[in-house]
Write an enzyme that holds these catalytic residues in place. Sequence first.
Site, PDB file in Angstrom:
ATOM      1  N   ILE A 321       0.868  -1.234  -0.082  1.00 33.80           N
ATOM      2  CA  ILE A 321       0.346  -0.016  -0.020  1.00 33.80           C
ATOM      3  C   ILE A 321       0.989   1.304   0.096  1.00 33.80           C
ATOM      4  O   ILE A 321       1.949   1.271   0.273  1.00 33.80           O
ATOM      5  CB  ILE A 321      -0.843   0.015   1.198  1.00 33.80           C
ATOM      6  N   GLU A 322       0.364   2.387  -0.326  1.00 28.77           N
ATOM      7  CA  GLU A 322       1.180   3.608  -0.701  1.00 28.77           C
ATOM      8  C   GLU A 322       1.976   4.162   0.403  1.00 28.77           C
ATOM      9  O   GLU A 322       2.815   4.891   0.172  1.00 28.77           O
ATOM     10  CB  GLU A 322       0.199   4.703  -1.287  1.00 28.77           C
ATOM     11  N   GLN A 323       1.367   3.763   1.663  1.00 28.23           N
ATOM     12  CA  GLN A 323       2.110   4.232   2.965  1.00 28.23           C
ATOM     13  C   GLN A 323       3.412   3.639   3.308  1.00 28.23           C
ATOM     14  O   GLN A 323       4.326   3.979   3.950  1.00 28.23           O
ATOM     15  CB  GLN A 323       1.202   4.036   4.182  1.00 28.23           C
ATOM     16  N   GLY A 324       3.864   2.836   2.134  1.00 30.47           N
ATOM     17  CA  GLY A 324       5.146   2.109   2.412  1.00 30.47           C
ATOM     18  C   GLY A 324       5.152   0.716   2.944  1.00 30.47           C
ATOM     19  O   GLY A 324       6.327   0.318   3.288  1.00 30.47           O
ATOM     20  N   SER A 348       7.039   6.373   1.634  1.00 30.60           N
ATOM     21  CA  SER A 348       6.179   6.251   0.973  1.00 30.60           C
ATOM     22  C   SER A 348       7.017   6.827  -0.559  1.00 30.60           C
ATOM     23  O   SER A 348       6.292   6.371  -1.612  1.00 30.60           O
ATOM     24  CB  SER A 348       5.164   7.382   1.070  1.00 30.60           C
TER      25      SER A 348
END
Length: 503
Positions: A321-324, A348
């Site tokens: 997911i984009e939060q890393g 991210s």
Amino acid sequence: MRRRCSSAADVATGIADGATVAICGSGTLLEPDALLSAIEHSFLTTGHPRDLTIVHALGIGDGQGSGLERLAHKGLVRKVIGGHWSWSAKMQRLARDNEIAAYTLPAGVIMSLMREIGAGRPGLITHIGLGTFADPQVNGGRCNESAVETIVERIEIDGQPYLRYKPFKVDVALVRGSVADPSGNITLVHEAADLDAYALALAAHNSGGKVHVQVRELSETPFVPARMVRIPGVLVDQVVHVPDQRQCLAADYDPQISGECLPTSDAVEAPLAEDIRRIIAQRAADEFKPGMSLNFGFGIPAGIPSLLAERGLQDQYWGTIEQGIHNGRMMDGAMFGAARYPQAIVTSLDQFDFYSGGGVDLAFLGMGEMDQYGNVNVSSLGGRLVGPGGFVDITQGARKVVFCGAFEAKGLQVARHGTELEIARVGEVPKLVAQVSHITFSGPQALLSGKEVLYVTERAVFRLVEGGVELIEVAQGVDVQRDVLDRMAFMPLLGEPQVAALK
């Protein structure tokens, strides 16, 4: 050099009127709420700072008054460049009423632009955003009448179009960490994500601005190992000690969420309820093939890991997911963006580089509106500015995209009877429209790049093809004419759609 400690109030009063302030956070992950609260208090009591330009890549706050909601006062803010707006209803209203100049850009673009600003380069040049609201040929990121500046331009390199997002000076960066050492080095070791904290600090410091970091603890000794440091002290101007700082909405501190412990059981995500969300997610999950690299978006797609686990496939893919976050037990709802027992946490910024370059085989994303050209809108719905988050970066980089959404909104009720779908009540708001009101995903651009795209609803599945979208499948129990074609604002391409039994 020794660290310089300060109070949140001193940070707030030190911000000049008209400053450009970059803020880190995603929901309550890495939310520097004590600093934001102090800015709000200073403005309400003294009228300063005022006329700020706010830059943020992801939505910040709990939706109940924290985060960006604290800054949503007329006069306090003049302009916002935001990647996601939903966590602040008051800021959305300021944008709707033209009380501020409102812009939205892809989250990965904003983060990458911070890096380019910090490196002294001439802005961010990328394919991300072509054909969407960020493209100057569409909206150029402008979201209301007060937004009149040109912040992105279209250029050509070797005969190919690109977007150049223009650099600007960052006067203040507000970030958060876990612990500061005597030299002002900051570790994020107890946080649920790293996000873009380093990029914001770099941008502000190298712009000649100030970097203020909120932390829960002060260490009297340097960090060992040194790799624990995420933001080196050379970038940090002031440290604000906030002993009651919570890790996130879910916990004061949970090592499961920060990846500091291993799972003690083989338990997986909680099963999805038997509802419309499950019906859509079940069909979308059928597009998965073992060995794929996957991305899961907010909403319906966030339930797909649970379904894959039900099928015994939880170890057959690499999820991000984009939060890393890489792998782990993905969390949902207000905690979307975090995971329990993540296998890796990267910035991210690094994650978006992975997405932009094509690292994801299959992305599952939500769908607000879809039109006859295959465009999708999730960023501005019903006159409300939502922003795309990482949606644009992910969909334009992924090799295959599956959009997931209900066929209609507001009042839709469905039920399953064995393998058949019953539409008990139709929705009042159509979602398959002639033309979307905001282009978050460009169907024509996806065709140019050879991307495979599906649109999955509870009653029908469509595929992006030359000339538009094709109806390829309907759920068992659904009447194609009555339940699908008559309730769309356009006529899709028709072949011989398959009839699929619900699972």
